[in-house]
Scaffold this motif. Structure first.
Motif, PDB file in Angstrom:
ATOM      1  N   VAL A   1      73.175 -49.475-103.394  1.00 45.39           N
ATOM      2  CA  VAL A   1      73.563 -48.330-104.213  1.00 45.39           C
ATOM      3  C   VAL A   1      73.774 -47.131-103.301  1.00 45.39           C
ATOM      4  O   VAL A   1      72.828 -46.635-102.680  1.00 45.39           O
ATOM      5  N   GLU A   2      75.023 -46.673-103.241  1.00 43.32           N
ATOM      6  CA  GLU A   2      75.352 -45.521-102.408  1.00 43.32           C
ATOM      7  C   GLU A   2      75.239 -44.223-103.203  1.00 43.32           C
ATOM      8  O   GLU A   2      75.397 -44.208-104.428  1.00 43.32           O
ATOM      9  N   SER A   3      74.996 -43.167-102.472  1.00 43.82           N
ATOM     10  CA  SER A   3      74.984 -41.831-103.054  1.00 43.82           C
ATOM     11  C   SER A   3      75.268 -40.821-101.959  1.00 43.82           C
ATOM     12  O   SER A   3      75.275 -41.164-100.773  1.00 43.82           O
ATOM     13  N   GLY A   4      75.499 -39.577-102.377  1.00 45.09           N
ATOM     14  CA  GLY A   4      75.685 -38.509-101.400  1.00 45.09           C
ATOM     15  C   GLY A   4      77.111 -38.061-101.215  1.00 45.09           C
ATOM     16  O   GLY A   4      77.373 -37.085-100.502  1.00 45.09           O
ATOM     17  N   GLY A   5      78.042 -38.754-101.823  1.00 48.40           N
ATOM     18  CA  GLY A   5      79.431 -38.340-101.715  1.00 48.40           C
ATOM     19  C   GLY A   5      79.690 -37.072-102.520  1.00 48.40           C
ATOM     20  O   GLY A   5      78.835 -36.596-103.257  1.00 48.40           O
ATOM     21  N   GLY A   6      80.887 -36.534-102.346  1.00 47.49           N
ATOM     22  CA  GLY A   6      81.252 -35.333-103.081  1.00 47.49           C
ATOM     23  C   GLY A   6      82.419 -34.637-102.451  1.00 47.49           C
ATOM     24  O   GLY A   6      83.128 -35.197-101.608  1.00 47.49           O
ATOM     25  N   LEU A   7      82.613 -33.400-102.868  1.00 47.79           N
ATOM     26  CA  LEU A   7      83.699 -32.568-102.365  1.00 47.79           C
ATOM     27  C   LEU A   7      83.135 -31.593-101.332  1.00 47.79           C
ATOM     28  O   LEU A   7      82.134 -30.911-101.591  1.00 47.79           O
TER      29      LEU A   7
ATOM     30  N   LEU B   1      75.489 -39.540 -96.467  1.00 51.19           N
ATOM     31  CA  LEU B   1      75.520 -40.605 -97.454  1.00 51.19           C
ATOM     32  C   LEU B   1      74.263 -41.456 -97.314  1.00 51.19           C
ATOM     33  O   LEU B   1      73.753 -41.644 -96.202  1.00 51.19           O
ATOM     34  N   SER B   2      73.804 -41.967 -98.443  1.00 52.63           N
ATOM     35  CA  SER B   2      72.646 -42.850 -98.457  1.00 52.63           C
ATOM     36  C   SER B   2      73.020 -44.155 -99.141  1.00 52.63           C
ATOM     37  O   SER B   2      73.829 -44.171-100.070  1.00 52.63           O
ATOM     38  N   CYS B   3      72.407 -45.219 -98.685  1.00 47.98           N
ATOM     39  CA  CYS B   3      72.599 -46.533 -99.298  1.00 47.98           C
ATOM     40  C   CYS B   3      71.219 -47.166 -99.439  1.00 47.98           C
ATOM     41  O   CYS B   3      70.590 -47.506 -98.431  1.00 47.98           O
ATOM     42  N   VAL B   4      70.786 -47.304-100.670  1.00 48.16           N
ATOM     43  CA  VAL B   4      69.492 -47.924-100.936  1.00 48.16           C
ATOM     44  C   VAL B   4      69.702 -49.409-101.201  1.00 48.16           C
ATOM     45  O   VAL B   4      70.500 -49.786-102.068  1.00 48.16           O
ATOM     46  N   ALA B   5      68.985 -50.231-100.445  1.00 48.15           N
ATOM     47  CA  ALA B   5      69.114 -51.677-100.567  1.00 48.15           C
ATOM     48  C   ALA B   5      67.928 -52.254-101.303  1.00 48.15           C
ATOM     49  O   ALA B   5      66.796 -51.812-101.111  1.00 48.15           O
ATOM     50  N   SER B   6      68.175 -53.266-102.120  1.00 45.82           N
ATOM     51  CA  SER B   6      67.084 -53.930-102.823  1.00 45.82           C
ATOM     52  C   SER B   6      67.455 -55.386-103.065  1.00 45.82           C
ATOM     53  O   SER B   6      68.632 -55.757-103.034  1.00 45.82           O
ATOM     54  N   GLY B   7      66.436 -56.191-103.253  1.00 44.55           N
ATOM     55  CA  GLY B   7      66.667 -57.587-103.581  1.00 44.55           C
ATOM     56  C   GLY B   7      66.820 -58.512-102.397  1.00 44.55           C
ATOM     57  O   GLY B   7      67.131 -59.694-102.564  1.00 44.55           O
ATOM     58  N   PHE B   8      66.599 -57.986-101.176  1.00 51.17           N
ATOM     59  CA  PHE B   8      66.684 -58.862-100.009  1.00 51.17           C
ATOM     60  C   PHE B   8      65.811 -58.276 -98.904  1.00 51.17           C
ATOM     61  O   PHE B   8      65.376 -57.126 -98.969  1.00 51.17           O
TER      62      PHE B   8
ATOM     63  N   ALA C   1      87.963 -40.522 -98.505  1.00 48.11           N
ATOM     64  CA  ALA C   1      87.974 -41.958 -98.770  1.00 48.11           C
ATOM     65  C   ALA C   1      86.807 -42.304 -99.688  1.00 48.11           C
ATOM     66  O   ALA C   1      85.910 -41.480 -99.905  1.00 48.11           O
ATOM     67  N   VAL C   2      86.829 -43.529-100.181  1.00 53.12           N
ATOM     68  CA  VAL C   2      85.635 -44.085-100.809  1.00 53.12           C
ATOM     69  C   VAL C   2      84.849 -44.775 -99.707  1.00 53.12           C
ATOM     70  O   VAL C   2      85.397 -45.593 -98.962  1.00 53.12           O
ATOM     71  N   TYR C   3      83.588 -44.442 -99.604  1.00 54.00           N
ATOM     72  CA  TYR C   3      82.719 -45.002 -98.570  1.00 54.00           C
ATOM     73  C   TYR C   3      81.825 -46.071 -99.196  1.00 54.00           C
ATOM     74  O   TYR C   3      81.163 -45.829-100.213  1.00 54.00           O
ATOM     75  N   TYR C   4      81.826 -47.228 -98.553  1.00 49.70           N
ATOM     76  CA  TYR C   4      81.095 -48.379 -99.070  1.00 49.70           C
ATOM     77  C   TYR C   4      79.990 -48.796 -98.102  1.00 49.70           C
ATOM     78  O   TYR C   4      80.174 -48.803 -96.882  1.00 49.70           O
ATOM     79  N   CYS C   5      78.901 -49.211 -98.680  1.00 48.66           N
ATOM     80  CA  CYS C   5      77.824 -49.817 -97.918  1.00 48.66           C
ATOM     81  C   CYS C   5      77.997 -51.335 -97.979  1.00 48.66           C
ATOM     82  O   CYS C   5      78.379 -51.883 -99.023  1.00 48.66           O
ATOM     83  N   TYR C   6      77.698 -51.998 -96.865  1.00 47.32           N
ATOM     84  CA  TYR C   6      77.896 -53.454 -96.763  1.00 47.32           C
ATOM     85  C   TYR C   6      76.719 -54.050 -96.018  1.00 47.32           C
ATOM     86  O   TYR C   6      76.270 -53.522 -94.996  1.00 47.32           O
TER      87      TYR C   6
ATOM     88  N   GLY D   1      78.284 -52.431-101.830  1.00 46.54           N
ATOM     89  CA  GLY D   1      77.921 -51.454-102.822  1.00 46.54           C
ATOM     90  C   GLY D   1      79.150 -51.063-103.634  1.00 46.54           C
ATOM     91  O   GLY D   1      80.265 -51.525-103.377  1.00 46.54           O
ATOM     92  N   GLN D   2      78.940 -50.190-104.597  1.00 43.23           N
ATOM     93  CA  GLN D   2      80.033 -49.811-105.489  1.00 43.23           C
ATOM     94  C   GLN D   2      80.901 -48.700-104.904  1.00 43.23           C
ATOM     95  O   GLN D   2      82.005 -48.452-105.392  1.00 43.23           O
ATOM     96  N   GLY D   3      80.413 -48.054-103.858  1.00 41.21           N
ATOM     97  CA  GLY D   3      81.183 -47.010-103.196  1.00 41.21           C
ATOM     98  C   GLY D   3      80.840 -45.622-103.684  1.00 41.21           C
ATOM     99  O   GLY D   3      80.394 -45.433-104.820  1.00 41.21           O
ATOM    100  N   THR D   4      81.047 -44.653-102.812  1.00 46.99           N
ATOM    101  CA  THR D   4      80.862 -43.249-103.167  1.00 46.99           C
ATOM    102  C   THR D   4      82.045 -42.458-102.613  1.00 46.99           C
ATOM    103  O   THR D   4      82.451 -42.659-101.463  1.00 46.99           O
ATOM    104  N   GLN D   5      82.597 -41.608-103.433  1.00 38.24           N
ATOM    105  CA  GLN D   5      83.806 -40.874-103.064  1.00 38.24           C
ATOM    106  C   GLN D   5      83.466 -39.667-102.212  1.00 38.24           C
ATOM    107  O   GLN D   5      82.591 -38.863-102.574  1.00 38.24           O
TER     108      GLN D   5
END
Length: 117
Positions: free
Chosen positions: A4-10, A19-26, A91-96, A108-112
């Motif tokens: 789950v990414e967050s921190g994007g914006g204008l 930007l932050s990417c919180v990982a879970s489930g692994f 851009a849209v920034y994605y965590c992988y 992740g779903q991406g953050t703009q």
């Protein structure tokens, strides 16, 4: 596996974002975590990556002086600190995440991120 990414914006040109990417489930330390970005009409491209056990990092040459990737194992979070942003960084920034051994991966779903001139 969930990212789950967050921190994007204008932000204005010359500004910064983290930007932050919180990982879970692994098991976080068994994966290489990366940030990608995709600008309108362009292919998705790698920005930076990190191996969380040792903190080994990789950057695309064109961005390494302005972007910093880091990870927090305790928080299972990977960050992308971006500085001196320009409209070309819009851009849209994605965590992988990709498992070292099995190759299993997740996006992740991406953050703009939008940089105004």
């Amino acid at each position: 596996v969930q990212l789950v990414e967050s921190g994007g914006g204008l932000v204005q040109s010359g500004g910064s974002l983290r930007l932050s990417c919180v990982a879970s489930g692994f098991t976080f330390r068994m994966y290489r975590l990366s940030w990608y970005r995709q600008a309108p009409g362009k292919a998705r491209e790698l920005v930076a990556s990190i191996t969380t056990p040792g903190g080994s990092t990789y950057y695309v040459n064109a961005l390494k002086d302005r972007f910093t990737i880091s990870g927090d194992n305790a928080k299972t979070t990977v960050y992308l600190q971006m500085a001196s942003l320009t409209p070309e960084d819009t851009a849209v920034y994605y965590c992988y995440a990709r498992n070292f051994w099995s190759g299993a991966d997740s996006w992740g779903q991406g953050t703009q991120v939008t940089v105004s001139s």
